[in-house]
Design an enzyme around this catalytic site. Structure first.
Site, mmCIF file in Angstrom:
data_model
loop_
_atom_site.group_PDB
_atom_site.id
_atom_site.type_symbol
_atom_site.label_atom_id
_atom_site.label_comp_id
_atom_site.label_asym_id
_atom_site.label_seq_id
_atom_site.Cartn_x
_atom_site.Cartn_y
_atom_site.Cartn_z
ATOM 1 N N LYS A 198 -1.146 -18.241 0.500
ATOM 2 C CA LYS A 198 -0.395 -16.995 0.691
ATOM 3 C C LYS A 198 0.910 -17.312 1.406
ATOM 4 O O LYS A 198 0.906 -17.761 2.551
ATOM 5 C CB LYS A 198 -1.212 -15.991 1.516
ATOM 6 C CG LYS A 198 -0.379 -14.770 1.922
ATOM 7 C CD LYS A 198 -1.158 -13.745 2.736
ATOM 8 C CE LYS A 198 -0.196 -12.788 3.420
ATOM 9 N NZ LYS A 198 -0.892 -11.740 4.182
ATOM 10 N N GLY A 212 0.067 -4.416 9.835
ATOM 11 C CA GLY A 212 -0.633 -3.960 11.034
ATOM 12 C C GLY A 212 -0.341 -2.522 11.442
ATOM 13 O O GLY A 212 -0.816 -2.070 12.474
ATOM 14 N N ALA A 216 -0.811 -5.412 3.236
ATOM 15 C CA ALA A 216 -0.233 -4.851 4.466
ATOM 16 C C ALA A 216 -0.049 -3.347 4.390
ATOM 17 O O ALA A 216 0.434 -2.814 3.391
ATOM 18 C CB ALA A 216 1.098 -5.482 4.830
ATOM 19 N N GLY A 217 -0.459 -2.690 5.464
ATOM 20 C CA GLY A 217 -0.192 -1.268 5.643
ATOM 21 C C GLY A 217 -1.379 -0.356 5.435
ATOM 22 O O GLY A 217 -1.349 0.798 5.849
ATOM 23 N N ASN A 236 -6.365 -6.604 6.821
ATOM 24 C CA ASN A 236 -6.992 -7.241 7.976
ATOM 25 C C ASN A 236 -7.162 -6.232 9.105
ATOM 26 O O ASN A 236 -8.270 -5.841 9.449
ATOM 27 C CB ASN A 236 -6.144 -8.440 8.435
ATOM 28 C CG ASN A 236 -6.809 -9.265 9.526
ATOM 29 O OD1 ASN A 236 -7.710 -8.820 10.228
ATOM 30 N ND2 ASN A 236 -6.398 -10.485 9.684
ATOM 31 N N THR A 237 -6.043 -5.736 9.628
ATOM 32 C CA THR A 237 -6.109 -4.871 10.815
ATOM 33 C C THR A 237 -6.919 -3.602 10.570
ATOM 34 O O THR A 237 -7.627 -3.139 11.468
ATOM 35 C CB THR A 237 -4.682 -4.506 11.276
ATOM 36 O OG1 THR A 237 -3.928 -5.707 11.389
ATOM 37 C CG2 THR A 237 -4.695 -3.816 12.622
#
Lengths: 66, 268
Positions: B100, B161, B187-188, B209-210
């Protein structure tokens, strides 16, 4: 012999190869990769690569990340 | 079973999970298992020297024999740093080519530096890497990254995040419609419905992830995300009904009413 390992100054008695250094750092059998002075040292070459005065080493691992 | 195909390899899960910010490795592993993810991102960092020699290693908890590990370049702000990081990752993972790429533009937004990203992608593709690339939701940049030879385009839905969800579905739609390689929202995503919306747009997968790690119960959220991605995929495959603004349509028959009352006339 002065080495810089992951940004820290370390002193070792030479001659020392990469495999011996890894053992001194208790990193044998760990999944790591090593770069010396910006060049990757293949794992298969650890026993034959002799370290030199002033070498800059980066020893890396995988950590959690996204 | 239809699968996600990346660089010639089939994956039954369309949820890609990051391994950062969990309480400990046990929670990381439990979340990965609950998510059903087969592709797991990892970061590359200096090992501790002289401290905790017996410390567990992430790769012991998530062995490359069981998962496709996706080393990232998080924290890299130049093409050179990203390339250097991934070459080390390839050595670490015994020649593993799938990576990545992300080259960040600033610390406040973690927005990608797309110019540096393109520069790094060219070097990595030439060097034999299979590059999954984090980028902005700019359809032209997405197309250029695909033309370079990236194996997946990974536009942001909102800032890394941030948990702000899908802020520009129309741009994502353009990227999806144009792409000949998998498009993975990266992301997001903040909660399950965000992941479903991404999949309903026709994304091939979602990387997060987050949203999982920072949930009150990460393992339960990982399970929710698995279902959300599956639900969104199935809804996209099923093909949603057209939206009919100002045109209600009863599900029950209009004929055979026995009450005899005529419905009131609608305002015209």
């Amino acid at each position: 012999m002065q080495l810089t390992i992951n940004g820290q100054q370390q002193s070792y008695d030479g001659p020392l190869n990469v495999q011996q250094l890894i053992e001194k750092l208790s990193l044998q059998n760990k999944r790591i990769a090593i770069e010396r002075n910006g060049e990757i040292i293949p794992r298969s070459q650890f026993p034959e690569q002799l370290l030199n005065e002033g070498d800059q080493l980066e020893i890396i691992v995988a950590v959690g990340g996204g | 079973m239809e699968s996600l195909v990346i660089a010639g390899k089939n994956y039954s899960s369309r949820l890609l999970l990051g391994t950062g910010k969990y309480r400990d490795f046990a929670q990381t592993r439990a979340a990965v298992d609950a998510s059903g993810a087969q592709i797991i991102t990892v970061a590359i960092r200096r090992t501790n020297i002289g401290q905790n020699p017996g410390e567990p290693n992430l790769l012991d908890v998530l062995p490359p024999s069981q998962f496709t590990l996706l080393p990232n370049t998080a924290g890299c702000y130049t093409a050179a740093d990203a390339v250097r990081t991934l070459r080390l990752a390839r050595e670490l993972l015994d020649g593993h080519a799938l990576v990545k790429l992300e080259v960040l533009g600033d610390q406040k937004t973690l927005f990608p530096d797309v110019v540096a990203t393109i520069e790094a992608a060219k070097i990595l593709v030439k060097d034999g890497f299979d590059v999954m690339v984090y980028t902005s939701d700019d359809p032209i940049i997405a197309r250029q990254l695909e033309d370079i030879g990236c194996v997946a385009i990974m536009p942001l839905a909102s800032l890394i995040g941030s948990g702000m969800g899908i802020l520009n579905p129309w741009n994502l739609q353009i990227i999806i419609d144009n792409a000949r390689v998998p498009v993975i929202v990266d992301a997001g995503v903040g909660t399950a419905s965000d992941a479903t919306i991404a999949m309903e747009l026709g994304c091939d997968g979602v990387l997060m992830n987050t949203a999982v790690a920072s949930a009150r119960d990460p393992v339960l959220m990982a399970s929710a995300m698995r279902k959300a991605v599956e639900a969104g995929r199935e809804a996209w495959l099923a093909g949603r009904m057209p939206k009919k603004v100002y045109k209600a349509s009863p599900s029950s028959p209009a004929e055979g009413m026995f009450t005899g009352t005529q419905p009131p006339a609608a305002n015209s």
